[in-house]
Write an enzyme that holds these catalytic residues in place. Structure first.
Site, PDB file in Angstrom:
ATOM      1  N   ASN A 123       1.069  -0.789  -0.202  1.00 26.48           N
ATOM      2  CA  ASN A 123       0.102  -0.183  -0.155  1.00 26.48           C
ATOM      3  C   ASN A 123       0.688   1.663   0.067  1.00 26.48           C
ATOM      4  O   ASN A 123       1.587   1.409   0.996  1.00 26.48           O
ATOM      5  CB  ASN A 123      -1.126   0.121   1.473  1.00 26.48           C
ATOM      6  N   TRP A 124       1.002   2.380  -1.423  1.00 22.61           N
ATOM      7  CA  TRP A 124       1.829   2.971  -1.355  1.00 22.61           C
ATOM      8  C   TRP A 124       1.155   4.140  -0.824  1.00 22.61           C
ATOM      9  O   TRP A 124       2.471   5.333  -0.970  1.00 22.61           O
ATOM     10  CB  TRP A 124       1.851   3.139  -2.971  1.00 22.61           C
ATOM     11  N   LYS A 125      -0.127   3.820  -0.809  1.00 22.30           N
ATOM     12  CA  LYS A 125      -0.438   5.130   0.321  1.00 22.30           C
ATOM     13  C   LYS A 125      -0.314   6.312  -0.998  1.00 22.30           C
ATOM     14  O   LYS A 125      -0.678   6.617  -1.553  1.00 22.30           O
ATOM     15  CB  LYS A 125      -0.366   5.627   1.244  1.00 22.30           C
TER      16      LYS A 125
ATOM     17  N   HIS B  83      -9.392   1.570   5.086  1.00 23.38           N
ATOM     18  CA  HIS B  83      -8.900   1.581   5.650  1.00 23.38           C
ATOM     19  C   HIS B  83      -8.953   2.410   6.220  1.00 23.38           C
ATOM     20  O   HIS B  83      -9.656   3.954   6.518  1.00 23.38           O
ATOM     21  CB  HIS B  83      -7.642   1.571   4.615  1.00 23.38           C
TER      22      HIS B  83
ATOM     23  N   GLU C 225      -6.760   4.977   7.413  1.00 18.85           N
ATOM     24  CA  GLU C 225      -6.600   6.433   7.513  1.00 18.85           C
ATOM     25  C   GLU C 225      -7.913   6.880   6.243  1.00 18.85           C
ATOM     26  O   GLU C 225      -7.728   8.303   6.093  1.00 18.85           O
ATOM     27  CB  GLU C 225      -5.337   6.149   6.026  1.00 18.85           C
TER      28      GLU C 225
ATOM     29  N   GLU D  76      -5.836  -4.516  10.524  1.00 19.54           N
ATOM     30  CA  GLU D  76      -4.707  -3.418  10.636  1.00 19.54           C
ATOM     31  C   GLU D  76      -5.424  -2.559  11.928  1.00 19.54           C
ATOM     32  O   GLU D  76      -6.074  -1.691  11.984  1.00 19.54           O
ATOM     33  CB  GLU D  76      -4.598  -2.601   9.690  1.00 19.54           C
TER      34      GLU D  76
ATOM     35  N   GLY E 181       2.123   2.865  11.042  1.00 17.87           N
ATOM     36  CA  GLY E 181       3.200   3.729  11.071  1.00 17.87           C
ATOM     37  C   GLY E 181       3.859   3.769  12.405  1.00 17.87           C
ATOM     38  O   GLY E 181       4.519   5.579  12.671  1.00 17.87           O
TER      39      GLY E 181
ATOM     40  N   SER F 127       3.150  -2.160  10.855  1.00 21.26           N
ATOM     41  CA  SER F 127       4.736  -2.032  10.845  1.00 21.26           C
ATOM     42  C   SER F 127       5.310  -2.902  10.456  1.00 21.26           C
ATOM     43  O   SER F 127       6.180  -3.547  11.578  1.00 21.26           O
ATOM     44  CB  SER F 127       4.832  -1.225  12.606  1.00 21.26           C
TER      45      SER F 127
ATOM     46  N   GLY G 205       2.916  -0.963   4.326  1.00 20.22           N
ATOM     47  CA  GLY G 205       2.923   0.736   4.253  1.00 20.22           C
ATOM     48  C   GLY G 205       4.240   0.977   3.797  1.00 20.22           C
ATOM     49  O   GLY G 205       4.788   0.435   2.723  1.00 20.22           O
ATOM     50  N   GLY G 206       4.916   1.738   4.370  1.00 21.93           N
ATOM     51  CA  GLY G 206       5.782   2.487   4.979  1.00 21.93           C
ATOM     52  C   GLY G 206       6.922   1.394   4.290  1.00 21.93           C
ATOM     53  O   GLY G 206       7.489   2.153   3.002  1.00 21.93           O
TER      54      GLY G 206
END
Ligand code: 13P
Length: 252
Positions: A8-10, A96, A98, A166, A172, A212, A233-234
């Site tokens: 997930n590149w966001k 998600h 976010e 999640e 993150g 994470s 993610g990150g």
């Protein structure tokens, strides 16, 4: 069953050039990936770029981070599941945390999920509690997200459903959940799915973990945590880290 790993590149990276560099190095690093299915979920604007990209193995699929529930029409700024499908997308992330933090309700998540599944896409329903309060009882917030997201969804569409656990506090933050707790949560989630759809259908729904995830902890989640894959993610924004995550999982 192959493990599923979703990048997930966001809202990253900042340019077409950087997006194609990232895809290039991920593709190159994973030429011989085994036992894994990889989904790259870039921002919408990079979907055409990635769908034309020659990602080297048949394990790669294109994903999206959101969708709208209508098929088309006067909805400024929105993108339909049909449009995503026509752009080569196979899977969409829905609900998600976010997006929920920006005001997306369970009702909206439900409509998006229904549209995605009904439109022939695989859909990942994200659920997770906000605070790390490990109650003995299954957190109500997750139960609500699951039940309200999935209510009235046709049983025949569940074959394309994926659940991602999640925990919001792990996203993150560098503070991933433990494989033991993830294992327990996945059992609770599956039990709820049994209640909703029956054992035969529900036992086939993949359950992923996200929050994470790194190359250091990835194998533990699919090993001791017993999940069917990961939502990253990150660490998916660094080709080396992402390649290592996929390799670690593929080797379990
Ligand atoms: P991080 O891997 O950066 O914690 O993000 C997880 C996530 O939100 C994936 O959807």
């Amino acid at each position: 069953m192959k493990k599923l790993i979703i990048a997930n590149w966001k809202m990253n990276p900042g340019s077409q050039r950087d997006a194609s560099r990232l895809a290039h190095f991920v593709g190159r690093g994973l030429r011989k990936a085994k036992n894994v299915e990889i989904v790259l979920a870039p921002p919408f604007v990079y979907l055409p770029l990635l769908s034309n990209f020659k990602l080297p193995t048949s394990n790669f699929k294109l994903g999206a981070q959101d969708t709208f529930w209508e098929k088309g029409g006067a909805y400024t700024g929105e993108i339909s599941a049909l449009q995503l499908k026509a752009s080569g997308v196979k899977l969409v992330i829905v609900g998600h945390s976010e997006r929920r933090a920006l005001g997306e309700s369970n009702e909206v998540v439900h409509k998006k999920l229904n549209a995605a599944l009904g439109g022939g896409l695989k859909a990942v329903l994200c659920v997770g509690e906000k605070e790390k309060e490990r109650e003995i009882v299954f957190p109500k917030i997750i139960r609500d997200e699951l039940h309200e997201g999935l209510r009235k969804i046709k049983k025949s569409l569940i074959k394309n459903l994926i659940i991602a656990y999640e925990p919001v506090w792990a996203i993150g933050t560098g503070k991933a959940d433990t494989p033991k707790d993830v294992y327990e949560m996945s059992i609770l989630l599956r039990r709820e799915l049994y209640k909703m759809f029956g054992k035969k259908i529900a036992s086939k729904v993949p359950i992923l973990y996200g929050g994470s995830v790194t190359a250091e902890n990835a194998a533990e989640f699919v090993g001791r945590g017993m999940v069917d894959g990961l939502l990253v993610g990150g660490a998916s924004l660094n080709a080396k880290s992402f390649v290592k995550i996929v390799e670690e999982v593929g080797a379990t």
